[in-house]
Design a protein around this motif. Structure first.
Motif, PDB file in Angstrom:
ATOM      1  N   VAL A 277       0.844  -1.109  -0.021  1.00 35.92           N
ATOM      2  CA  VAL A 277      -0.154  -0.030  -0.188  1.00 35.92           C
ATOM      3  C   VAL A 277       1.086   1.285   0.007  1.00 35.92           C
ATOM      4  O   VAL A 277       1.757   1.462   1.034  1.00 35.92           O
ATOM      5  CB  VAL A 277      -0.967   0.010   1.136  1.00 35.92           C
ATOM      6  N   GLN A 278       0.725   2.049  -0.979  1.00 37.88           N
ATOM      7  CA  GLN A 278       1.254   3.413  -1.084  1.00 37.88           C
ATOM      8  C   GLN A 278       0.528   4.388  -0.094  1.00 37.88           C
ATOM      9  O   GLN A 278      -0.552   4.808  -0.414  1.00 37.88           O
ATOM     10  CB  GLN A 278       1.415   4.005  -2.517  1.00 37.88           C
ATOM     11  N   ILE A 279       1.002   5.063   0.622  1.00 37.38           N
ATOM     12  CA  ILE A 279       0.361   5.934   1.604  1.00 37.38           C
ATOM     13  C   ILE A 279       0.785   7.704   1.054  1.00 37.38           C
ATOM     14  O   ILE A 279      -0.064   8.302   0.945  1.00 37.38           O
ATOM     15  CB  ILE A 279       0.572   5.873   3.092  1.00 37.38           C
ATOM     16  N   THR A 280       2.184   7.488   0.732  1.00 41.98           N
ATOM     17  CA  THR A 280       2.339   8.737   0.245  1.00 41.98           C
ATOM     18  C   THR A 280       3.303   8.661  -0.734  1.00 41.98           C
ATOM     19  O   THR A 280       4.360   7.763  -0.795  1.00 41.98           O
ATOM     20  CB  THR A 280       3.352   9.710   1.400  1.00 41.98           C
ATOM     21  N   SER A 281       3.049   9.228  -1.852  1.00 47.63           N
ATOM     22  CA  SER A 281       3.985   9.118  -3.025  1.00 47.63           C
ATOM     23  C   SER A 281       5.383   9.793  -2.955  1.00 47.63           C
ATOM     24  O   SER A 281       5.590  10.687  -2.318  1.00 47.63           O
ATOM     25  CB  SER A 281       3.293   9.721  -4.335  1.00 47.63           C
ATOM     26  N   GLY A 282       6.207   9.464  -3.795  1.00 47.60           N
ATOM     27  CA  GLY A 282       7.647  10.204  -3.788  1.00 47.60           C
ATOM     28  C   GLY A 282       7.415  11.613  -4.172  1.00 47.60           C
ATOM     29  O   GLY A 282       8.182  12.491  -3.475  1.00 47.60           O
ATOM     30  N   GLU A 283       6.736  12.115  -4.975  1.00 50.55           N
ATOM     31  CA  GLU A 283       6.396  13.367  -5.526  1.00 50.55           C
ATOM     32  C   GLU A 283       5.718  14.101  -4.056  1.00 50.55           C
ATOM     33  O   GLU A 283       6.304  15.237  -3.844  1.00 50.55           O
ATOM     34  CB  GLU A 283       5.509  13.538  -6.566  1.00 50.55           C
ATOM     35  N   GLU A 284       4.863  13.502  -3.608  1.00 50.10           N
ATOM     36  CA  GLU A 284       4.273  14.141  -2.171  1.00 50.10           C
ATOM     37  C   GLU A 284       5.095  14.333  -1.292  1.00 50.10           C
ATOM     38  O   GLU A 284       5.497  15.507  -0.325  1.00 50.10           O
ATOM     39  CB  GLU A 284       3.186  13.486  -1.852  1.00 50.10           C
ATOM     40  N   LEU A 285       6.008  13.367  -1.012  1.00 48.92           N
ATOM     41  CA  LEU A 285       7.296  13.457   0.044  1.00 48.92           C
ATOM     42  C   LEU A 285       8.212  14.709  -0.315  1.00 48.92           C
ATOM     43  O   LEU A 285       8.456  15.227   0.732  1.00 48.92           O
ATOM     44  CB  LEU A 285       7.928  12.217   0.145  1.00 48.92           C
ATOM     45  N   ALA A 286       8.556  14.724  -1.626  1.00 47.75           N
ATOM     46  CA  ALA A 286       9.706  15.618  -1.898  1.00 47.75           C
ATOM     47  C   ALA A 286       8.946  17.135  -1.771  1.00 47.75           C
ATOM     48  O   ALA A 286       9.624  17.902  -1.088  1.00 47.75           O
ATOM     49  CB  ALA A 286       9.727  15.647  -3.295  1.00 47.75           C
ATOM     50  N   GLU A 287       7.825  17.340  -1.782  1.00 50.77           N
ATOM     51  CA  GLU A 287       6.871  18.635  -1.644  1.00 50.77           C
ATOM     52  C   GLU A 287       6.769  18.776   0.085  1.00 50.77           C
ATOM     53  O   GLU A 287       7.098  19.888   0.540  1.00 50.77           O
ATOM     54  CB  GLU A 287       5.769  18.566  -2.228  1.00 50.77           C
ATOM     55  N   ILE A 288       6.743  17.646   1.092  1.00 51.48           N
ATOM     56  CA  ILE A 288       6.680  17.619   1.968  1.00 51.48           C
ATOM     57  C   ILE A 288       8.087  18.110   2.830  1.00 51.48           C
ATOM     58  O   ILE A 288       8.041  18.946   3.598  1.00 51.48           O
ATOM     59  CB  ILE A 288       6.132  16.385   2.884  1.00 51.48           C
ATOM     60  N   VAL A 289       9.150  17.416   2.254  1.00 46.84           N
ATOM     61  CA  VAL A 289      10.282  17.907   2.615  1.00 46.84           C
ATOM     62  C   VAL A 289      10.875  19.408   2.454  1.00 46.84           C
ATOM     63  O   VAL A 289      11.596  19.872   3.312  1.00 46.84           O
ATOM     64  CB  VAL A 289      11.423  16.607   1.983  1.00 46.84           C
ATOM     65  N   ARG A 290      10.358  19.458   1.289  1.00 42.72           N
ATOM     66  CA  ARG A 290      10.794  21.086   0.724  1.00 42.72           C
ATOM     67  C   ARG A 290      10.112  21.856   1.728  1.00 42.72           C
ATOM     68  O   ARG A 290      10.821  23.025   2.045  1.00 42.72           O
ATOM     69  CB  ARG A 290      10.403  21.215  -0.571  1.00 42.72           C
ATOM     70  N   GLU A 291       8.814  21.836   1.891  1.00 44.45           N
ATOM     71  CA  GLU A 291       8.175  22.813   2.638  1.00 44.45           C
ATOM     72  C   GLU A 291       8.670  22.727   4.158  1.00 44.45           C
ATOM     73  O   GLU A 291       8.762  23.897   4.776  1.00 44.45           O
ATOM     74  CB  GLU A 291       6.622  22.356   2.702  1.00 44.45           C
ATOM     75  N   GLY A 292       8.894  21.666   4.631  1.00 47.24           N
ATOM     76  CA  GLY A 292       9.511  21.489   6.069  1.00 47.24           C
ATOM     77  C   GLY A 292      10.643  22.163   5.967  1.00 47.24           C
ATOM     78  O   GLY A 292      10.985  22.967   7.081  1.00 47.24           O
ATOM     79  N   ALA A 293      11.700  22.351   5.334  1.00 42.83           N
ATOM     80  CA  ALA A 293      12.881  22.747   5.239  1.00 42.83           C
ATOM     81  C   ALA A 293      12.941  24.135   5.245  1.00 42.83           C
ATOM     82  O   ALA A 293      13.645  24.824   5.695  1.00 42.83           O
ATOM     83  CB  ALA A 293      13.719  22.416   3.826  1.00 42.83           C
ATOM     84  N   GLU A 294      12.012  24.689   4.520  1.00 41.09           N
ATOM     85  CA  GLU A 294      11.583  26.025   4.355  1.00 41.09           C
ATOM     86  C   GLU A 294      11.131  26.654   5.687  1.00 41.09           C
ATOM     87  O   GLU A 294      11.654  27.873   6.193  1.00 41.09           O
ATOM     88  CB  GLU A 294      10.681  26.686   3.053  1.00 41.09           C
ATOM     89  N   ALA A 295      10.673  25.719   6.505  1.00 37.07           N
ATOM     90  CA  ALA A 295      10.157  26.263   7.889  1.00 37.07           C
ATOM     91  C   ALA A 295      10.701  25.820   8.790  1.00 37.07           C
ATOM     92  O   ALA A 295      10.561  26.209  10.036  1.00 37.07           O
ATOM     93  CB  ALA A 295       8.675  25.698   8.034  1.00 37.07           C
ATOM     94  N   GLY A 296      11.988  25.075   8.504  1.00 35.40           N
ATOM     95  CA  GLY A 296      12.893  24.621   9.641  1.00 35.40           C
ATOM     96  C   GLY A 296      12.685  23.411  10.574  1.00 35.40           C
ATOM     97  O   GLY A 296      12.746  23.010  11.422  1.00 35.40           O
ATOM     98  N   TRP A 297      11.997  22.513   9.621  1.00 37.94           N
ATOM     99  CA  TRP A 297      11.453  21.380  10.255  1.00 37.94           C
ATOM    100  C   TRP A 297      12.149  20.101   9.360  1.00 37.94           C
ATOM    101  O   TRP A 297      11.693  19.738   8.321  1.00 37.94           O
ATOM    102  CB  TRP A 297       9.860  21.011  10.357  1.00 37.94           C
TER     103      TRP A 297
END
Length: 499
Positions: A277-297
């Motif tokens: 089961v795929q819960i999060t795609s690689g593309e979605e994770l990349a965006e989460i990591v990107r947004e997290g990095a911009e916010a310091g998380w």
């Protein structure tokens, strides 16, 4: 305070061992030669030949869930469906929810799956409901990323997996905050008795930070907490201008948690062969990591299957300039099944592996059954270290017991029972297992200059063992016992003198 007449393992390579340790307030004041340090009327503690190590960190635990589960029906270790049902029958309270956990139908004789007969699986990714519980939901079961098991007639069997299980639990099995706090208060004492001075808690979805805060306000928090937050709450954190690491000396909110896939036990791990089961795609994770990095998380990514791990590593690689520049310390949780070409990528990218050493002996039969052609990349702890990856050890409690020393033993021996070691080529040295349990977790929370080793200036978070594990044969390690535990210079379990 001066600790002397024992073996003190600092886990600092510049001075691995010292004969005495001085503590002033919350911190280590010195080692050999401490009698010459300017301590005002120091208390002397006779170790009586015992061993002192830095305090243990459980790098992956669902602490509130584990604490509450200690008061629920335990189904782990059942050999059959009938045995599980018998445990339920003896615990049933008419008219009330019967909560339990730990069943794993893959271990049951006869291949019988649970059906309508509310219970959480051993891996906490499947839920087993009876008819009354299904009726409570009124057919409200389907959700993206979830699996509703159905019989040949299309009727729900009572087994929900992944998002379907979690949503049902959140909507219909809500546990009062007070019950969590009471259970956690007891759980903290149990953890301290096992040498735990810090946990990385994954129950952010429960609002666990608020539960921990209540304990801290009550004076009942005697270990450190590095708390996760569901990635879906990032917008709230950004609105408050909060960055990773915010909090107090004992309780800090540190990182975002993301799920890529399910688990081995529930057969929902996302694999390269297309299963799972795929819960999060690689593309979605990349965006989460990107947004997290911009916010310091930083981000902690649950990834079990080889496809899930590859997608997670790809996402970190695509975004690494951003998060590396921000100084974030990313991690993948579990990394249980890896393709050979992905093994060296953790070290290359600087992504830590948050593993659970006790999973290897616990899951060996399931791994051989479901991943027979992938065993070379399963629970590959030594191989990961040999590539240069940073390895941190946790329990994943309540999936396994919250017991860091059991994790150390499992890492070294690759077995916790009388069976031969499983894939012994992946066994760790004692120092490697201790590094993963004491030193590496401090790095993950940006505290490597604060705790994790017993050198001057570090926090006096330590554990006293009844013997020096370095003087034990591997088969004797399971006999090592925790005698006492200290956090910030204060005994939180069994203060001296000792018999």
């Amino acid at each position: 305070m001066i600790l002397e007449n024992g073996v003190i393992r600092t886990l600092d390579p510049s001075l691995p061992e010292t004969r005495a340790l001085a503590i002033a307030g919350e911190r280590i004041a010195g080692g050999v030669g401490v009698h010459e340090t300017a301590l005002a009327s120091p208390e002397t503690v006779d170790l009586g030949g015992r061993c002192v190590l830095p305090g243990f960190t459980d790098s992956h635990t669902h602490f509130p869930t584990w604490a509450v589960a200690q008061h629920e029906v335990k189904l782990d270790g059942c050999a059959s469906l009938d045995e599980a049902l018998e445990r339920l029958r003896t615990a049933t309270a008419p008219g009330e929810w019967l909560r339990g956990y730990g069943w794993r139908s893959g271990d049951w004789a006869g291949g019988r799956d649970p059906t309508r007969a509310a219970l959480i699986a051993k891996d906490y990714h499947s839920l087993w409901l009876n008819t009354a519980a299904l009726e409570r939901a009124g057919g409200d079961l389907e959700v993206e990323g979830g699996v509703v098991e159905r019989d040949p007639r299309g009727e729900p069997t009572g087994v929900l997996r992944e998002e379907a299980a979690w949503r049902f639990k959140e909507r219909y099995l809500t546990i009062p905050a007070g019950e969590y706090v009471d259970a956690m208060r007891t759980g903290v004492k149990v953890a301290n008795a096992r040498g735990v001075t810090c946990v990385n808690d994954k129950d952010g979805w429960l609002g666990a930070a608020g539960l921990w805060q209540r304990l801290e306000q009550q004076g009942s928090l005697t270990l450190r907490v590095w708390q996760s937050v569901p990635h879906a709450r990032l917008s709230d954190l950004r609105a408050l201008a909060l960055r990773g690491g915010v909090g107090s000396p004992l309780l800090r909110i540190g990182y975002l948690k993301v799920f890529m896939d399910g688990t081995l036990g529930s057969q929902t791990a996302w694999m390269l062969d297309g299963s799972g089961v795929q819960i999060t795609s690689g593309e979605e994770l990349a965006e989460i990591v990107r947004e997290g990095a911009e916010a310091g998380w930083p981000v902690a990514v649950h990834a079990i299957g080889d496809r899930a791990n590859r997608e997670a590593l790809d996402a970190f690689e695509q975004t690494r300039e951003l998060w590396q520049t921000a100084g974030l310390r990313q991690r993948i949780e579990h990394a249980q099944c890896l393709d050979a070409q992905d093994l060296p990528r953790f070290a290359e990218l600087g992504v830590a592996v948050s593993a659970q050493f006790t999973h290897a002996p616990s899951d060996r039969d399931l791994a051989e059954r479901f991943w027979p052609d992938r065993l070379d990349g399963t629970y590959a702890f030594r191989s990961l270290l040999e590539t240069g990856a940073l390895l941190a050890n946790g329990s994943d409690a309540p999936i396994e017991e919250l017991d860091p020393w059991a994790g150390v033993v499992a890492g070294v021996r690759r077995t916790l029972d009388d069976r031969p070691p499983w894939r012994p080529e992946e066994a760790l040295t004692l120092n490697q297992a201790l590094h993963a349990t004491c030193v590496a977790p401090a790095w993950l929370s940006h505290e490597e200059r604060v705790r994790g080793t017993l050198v001057p200036g570090r926090l006096a978070d330590l554990v006293v063992l009844d013997r020096d594990p370095h003087a034990c044969e591997p088969e004797e390690l399971q006999q090592v016992q925790v005698v006492a535990t200290m956090v910030a210079g204060r005994w939180v379990h069994n203060p001296p003198p000792w018999d």
